[in-house]
Structures are given as C-alpha cells and as structure tokens.
Scaffold this active site. Structure first.
Site, short mmCIF file in Angstrom:
data_model
loop_
_atom_site.label_atom_id
_atom_site.label_comp_id
_atom_site.label_asym_id
_atom_site.label_seq_id
_atom_site.Cartn_x
_atom_site.Cartn_y
_atom_site.Cartn_z
N MET A 44 0.84 -1.20 0.00
CA MET A 44 0.00 0.00 0.00
C MET A 44 0.87 1.25 0.00
O MET A 44 0.60 2.21 -0.73
CB MET A 44 -0.92 -0.02 1.23
CG MET A 44 -1.96 -1.13 1.22
SD MET A 44 -2.76 -1.38 2.85
CE MET A 44 -3.53 0.23 3.10
N TYR A 68 3.91 1.55 -1.11
CA TYR A 68 4.60 1.75 -2.39
C TYR A 68 3.64 2.33 -3.43
O TYR A 68 4.02 3.23 -4.19
CB TYR A 68 5.17 0.43 -2.90
CG TYR A 68 6.02 0.64 -4.13
CD1 TYR A 68 7.32 1.10 -4.02
CD2 TYR A 68 5.51 0.42 -5.40
CE1 TYR A 68 8.10 1.34 -5.14
CE2 TYR A 68 6.27 0.66 -6.53
CZ TYR A 68 7.57 1.11 -6.39
OH TYR A 68 8.33 1.36 -7.51
N GLN A 69 2.43 1.83 -3.47
CA GLN A 69 1.45 2.37 -4.41
C GLN A 69 1.16 3.83 -4.12
O GLN A 69 1.00 4.64 -5.04
CB GLN A 69 0.15 1.55 -4.35
CG GLN A 69 -1.02 2.16 -5.08
CD GLN A 69 -0.77 2.34 -6.56
OE1 GLN A 69 0.06 1.66 -7.16
NE2 GLN A 69 -1.49 3.27 -7.18
N GLU A 70 1.15 4.20 -2.85
CA GLU A 70 0.81 5.57 -2.48
C GLU A 70 1.96 6.56 -2.75
O GLU A 70 1.74 7.65 -3.28
CB GLU A 70 0.42 5.64 -0.99
CG GLU A 70 -0.88 4.93 -0.65
CD GLU A 70 -2.11 5.69 -1.11
OE1 GLU A 70 -2.03 6.45 -2.08
OE2 GLU A 70 -3.17 5.51 -0.49
N SER A 71 3.18 6.18 -2.38
CA SER A 71 4.26 7.17 -2.42
C SER A 71 5.59 6.65 -2.95
O SER A 71 6.57 7.39 -2.96
CB SER A 71 4.50 7.71 -1.00
OG SER A 71 5.10 6.69 -0.18
#
Length: 481
Positions: free
Chosen positions: A306, A308-311
């Site tokens: 999560m 990695y997908q976000e930031s």
C-alpha cells in the site's frame, strides 16, 4: 433343513459372484483419498514463503476432493514428461497440472471441460541480438529450447511438418520456471512457453521479454485415463467444473490468481523501478511496516505494498490534493486516526493500518478472504460510501456485491451520470480504486513471492484434508491404482 442350507449357499453365491463391482468413484470414497498428479509452478501448485499451499490447480483439486468428502493426495511429478504417462497407466486418478488440450494428447487421455485458456509466446532476454519477430524469422541457426513433454513440442512438430520446415529445436528436462531463469541469465536464448507461465515469472525477472505469439488460444483442463466402462469419476469432475463455471466461483478463483495481472502489456520500467526501490528505500522503512503489522496482526508486506502504491516509499511525498506522507493520508483521515505528523513514517504507517482495519471492519462479516481485503482496499482509496454504492449497483445488476470480481465491474460506473445519479453518494472516479487494488496486489505478490519456493523435492507426496492437519510424507513411488 437341507433346503434352507442350499438356499443360504445359493444366496451367498449370488452375493459373491453376481453383485456389481463398485465404481471408481465409490472406491475413492470408500478408500477416502483422491490421487492427483500436478507439477511445481506458480500457475499450478507451490508453497509460498509463509508455508501456505497455493496454486489454481491445487485449489480446484482441493475443492473437488472436499466435495467428494475425501482427502486430496497430490503427487508432484519429477518431470513434465512424466505427467501424461502417469495418467495413462492409471498411477493417479487424473492430472491437474495446467495441461492444454490438443489432438496429440486427446489420443492418450480424455479431458474435463476447460476452465482456463492460454497461448504460446516466444520469450527472450532484453537486448538479445537478432530476435525473431515471427515464425518466418526463425532459421536453421535459431534453435528453440522446449520442455520435453509439453504442448509446445507438439505444436512446433506440427508447424514444421506443415509450413515451417526450417524450424529447429531441442528439448530439455526442466520446469518452465527453470527455463525462464536460464533465459534471464543468458544460458538459453529463445523458448516457447505458455503466456500464463511467462507472465507470472516476468514480474520477478523484468529482463524477460515476449517477441510474438504462436497459434490461437489453447484450453486448459484436467486429464483423465481413457478407461472403458467406468465414467463415474470423470462425470463427477465434469459436473463439478460445470457447476463452478455456472455459479461464477470459477471466475472468482481465477481472478484471485490472475485478476491483477495484465497479460497484454508488461511494464518493464515500472518493474525495474520497483525492485530498485526494494533495494534502496524499503530497508529504511521495513522495520516500521513490520512493527505496525505485528501490532495490529496485519501482513507487513500488504502495508508495504500500500505504501509503495501511495508514495513509492517516500515519506515526504505530497500530492496536489494535499495528501502527504509515505501512506499519503488526507488531513481528515489523519485527524480521524489521531495522527499528528503525516510525514513521520511510523505515524503514517500506523495511522494507515488503523484506518484500513476500521474500513475492513465495516465490510460485511460474511465476505470471504481475500475479497474482504480487496473491498477494504477499494474503500481505502475511494471511500466507504462509494464502495457501498458500487456494491448496490452490483446487486441491482445481478452480481454478487460480496465478491471483488463483481464489484470491480461496477466501481467505474460511479463516474457515469446514468449510474451515479442513482446512488446515495454520487460521483466518484470509480476506475481509480480498481487500479489501486490491482497495483497493491501486484506489489504485494512481488514482496511475497520467492522463486526458491517453487523448487520442492521431486515426487514428494502431500496429503491435504479438510478435516485433518496437512501430512508430509517422504518421496515414494505411487502404486498402480
């Protein structure tokens, strides 16, 4: 008295010699086990890094055994080429090994209804010179490496005889994963493999590239012996697969393994970037993900995916909408979970975990995993109200609002006036949560998977029972049934 004795003897004779033989299905139920041959592969059967038994073929076979009320005994074939002979000689009841249907195999075995499809692709390593772009480009100096006993050998043999006499190949006694590893290291230049095998492994070896597809889609099915006079097990399997297909459970199971994978386009740059960040960024924040995961009984790799997908694991990330931090929390969410500093990595991860758990707790309790997690992730991205709206639309359209495969079809409708005007919470960019969930699943898979787990002892037999703990037995020669 004599007549009674003669009558008893006669009845005994009739019972002993005239009673019908039990069917194969009856024998299996009496003996209490279903013997199935499979192979080690991310598309069929494997044990992941957490010791969990996984694989589409495993889950299908396990569900069938459970329906029959027996244990599943898996025989892991030592070689790909051993699978069909084990079926033909009836050493096993059938094969669940990702086998494709072709005329060559039909002459040896009979297949269940198909439950999946794939195609053949030519695979090579990035920057390999003189890559063929079609069958016509293959010449006498381009030798394909094919796995012995696979449908690729049947296909290339047929193509050579029909239209491409210049085709040359050699066979090897390796698994698809091993061939792809050797292509990645440069030991093998070109091979022909199923698209499903390539796509699963390509996520971990981004240097692997696909040049072109060969022939049309091939159907995948279980393979049964061509026995005469006893179709009981075969008919039970046909009914089982047809029921799964009719109920939608087959689509949902396939979605669990393939729903987040793009078979049409592989993003080389994205994958290379991910692995670079695993090496360069994740070590700084892994301890926070692990600590928070342990605190809330969450898989830290899911939290990391999560993040990695976000930031891309950047604690200073800020978007134009004002969300910020490694988990990109909004100001309102931070207030709700009592986070003071969104740019503090530990606070951000802790707040995101608690917010995710709160959302998952508001998903219906009877939603099974992993659908419960995927739906909660969608709510994490788009909001719980919009998730409820998408579930309501799914219900109205006759879909199952408790299954991610159905809800992800209706989420994008929330951006269309015809649909969002019928909902309680109105417009939403409904395609974004679908994209978000698919990406989190992909990144989670990459963090979770390890190719080393795909190489278990050959011919190891593992017995799986819905009523008993898993038993591990030493490698043995399976007796003739």
């Amino acid at each position: 008295m004599l007549m009674k004795i003669l009558t008893t003897i006669l009845l005994g004779f009739i019972v002993t010699f005239c009673s019908p033989e039990p069917t194969l299905l009856e024998t299996i139920k009496t003996q209490g086990e279903l013997v199935v041959v499979t192979r080690q592969s991310p598309t069929t059967y494997y044990v992941n890094v957490d010791g969990e038994t996984m694989g589409l073929e495993y889950e299908l076979a396990q569900q069938f055994a459970t329906e029959l009320g027996v244990q599943l005994k898996l025989v892991v074939a030592q070689r790909y080429a051993d699978i069909l002979p084990m079926v033909v000689s009836q050493q096993v009841h059938f094969a669940a090994a990702g086998l494709t249907i072709n005329n060559e195999r039909r002459s040896q075995v009979r297949f269940s209804p198909a439950y999946q499809k794939t195609t053949h692709q030519l695979v090579y390593r990035k920057n390999t010179p003189n890559v063929p772009r079609s069958l016509a480009d293959l010449n006498e100096t381009t030798t394909l490496v094919l796995i012995e006993g696979t449908s690729q050998v049947d296909l290339v043999t047929r193509l050579q005889q029909q239209d491409y006499p210049h085709l040359t190949w050699q066979t090897v006694d390796l698994s698809p994963a091993e061939v792809l590893e050797k292509i990645n290291t440069g030991e093998i230049k070109f091979s022909l493999l199923h698209a499903s095998e390539i796509t699963q492994i390509q996520r971990f070896f981004p240097e692997l590239q696909v040049s072109f597809e060969v022939a049309e889609d091939e159907l995948i099915a279980w393979a049964f012996p061509r026995t005469v006079g006893d179709d009981s097990l075969y008919i039970a399997a046909m009914r089982f697969i047809n029921r799964l297909r009719a109920s939608g459970d087959l689509d949902r199971l396939i979605d669990r393994y393939y729903g987040h994978i793009d078979f049409t386009e592989f993003d080389y740059v994205d994958t290379r970037t991910f692995y670079r960040h695993v090496e360069e960024r994740l070590p700084f924040y892994r301890k926070y993900f692990e600590q928070v995961g342990l605190l809330y009984n969450l898989d830290w790799r899911l939290l990391a995916a999560m993040g990695y997908q976000e930031s891309h694991w950047n604690p200073e990330a800020v978007s134009y909408t004002g969300v910020r931090g490694i988990m990109m929390l909004t100001h309102a969410t931070a207030m709700e979970v009592n986070i003071q500093d969104r740019e503090d990595p530990y606070q951000s991860i802790d707040g995101a975990a608690r917010y995710f758990l709160m959302l998952r707790g508001k998903v219906d309790e009877d939603v099974p995993e992993p659908d419960r997690t995927w739906l909660a992730l969608a709510a994490y991205n788009v909001g719980l109200g919009h998730l409820y709206d998408a579930q309501q639309l799914a219900r109205q359209q006759g879909h199952d609002p408790k299954r991610w495969i159905d809800v992800k079809k209706t989420l994008p409708l929330l951006s269309e006036p015809t649909w969002y005007r019928r909902t309680r919470h109105g417009y939403a960019r409904g395609s974004e949560p679908v994209y978000f969930v698919n990406n989190v699943r992909r990144f989670y898979d990459k963090l979770l998977a390890s190719l080393d787990t795909l190489h278990a002892d050959d011919h190891e037999i593992r017995i799986f029972s819905p009523q008993q703990p898993t038993q591990y037995l030493s490698p043995v020669q399976t007796p003739m049934l």
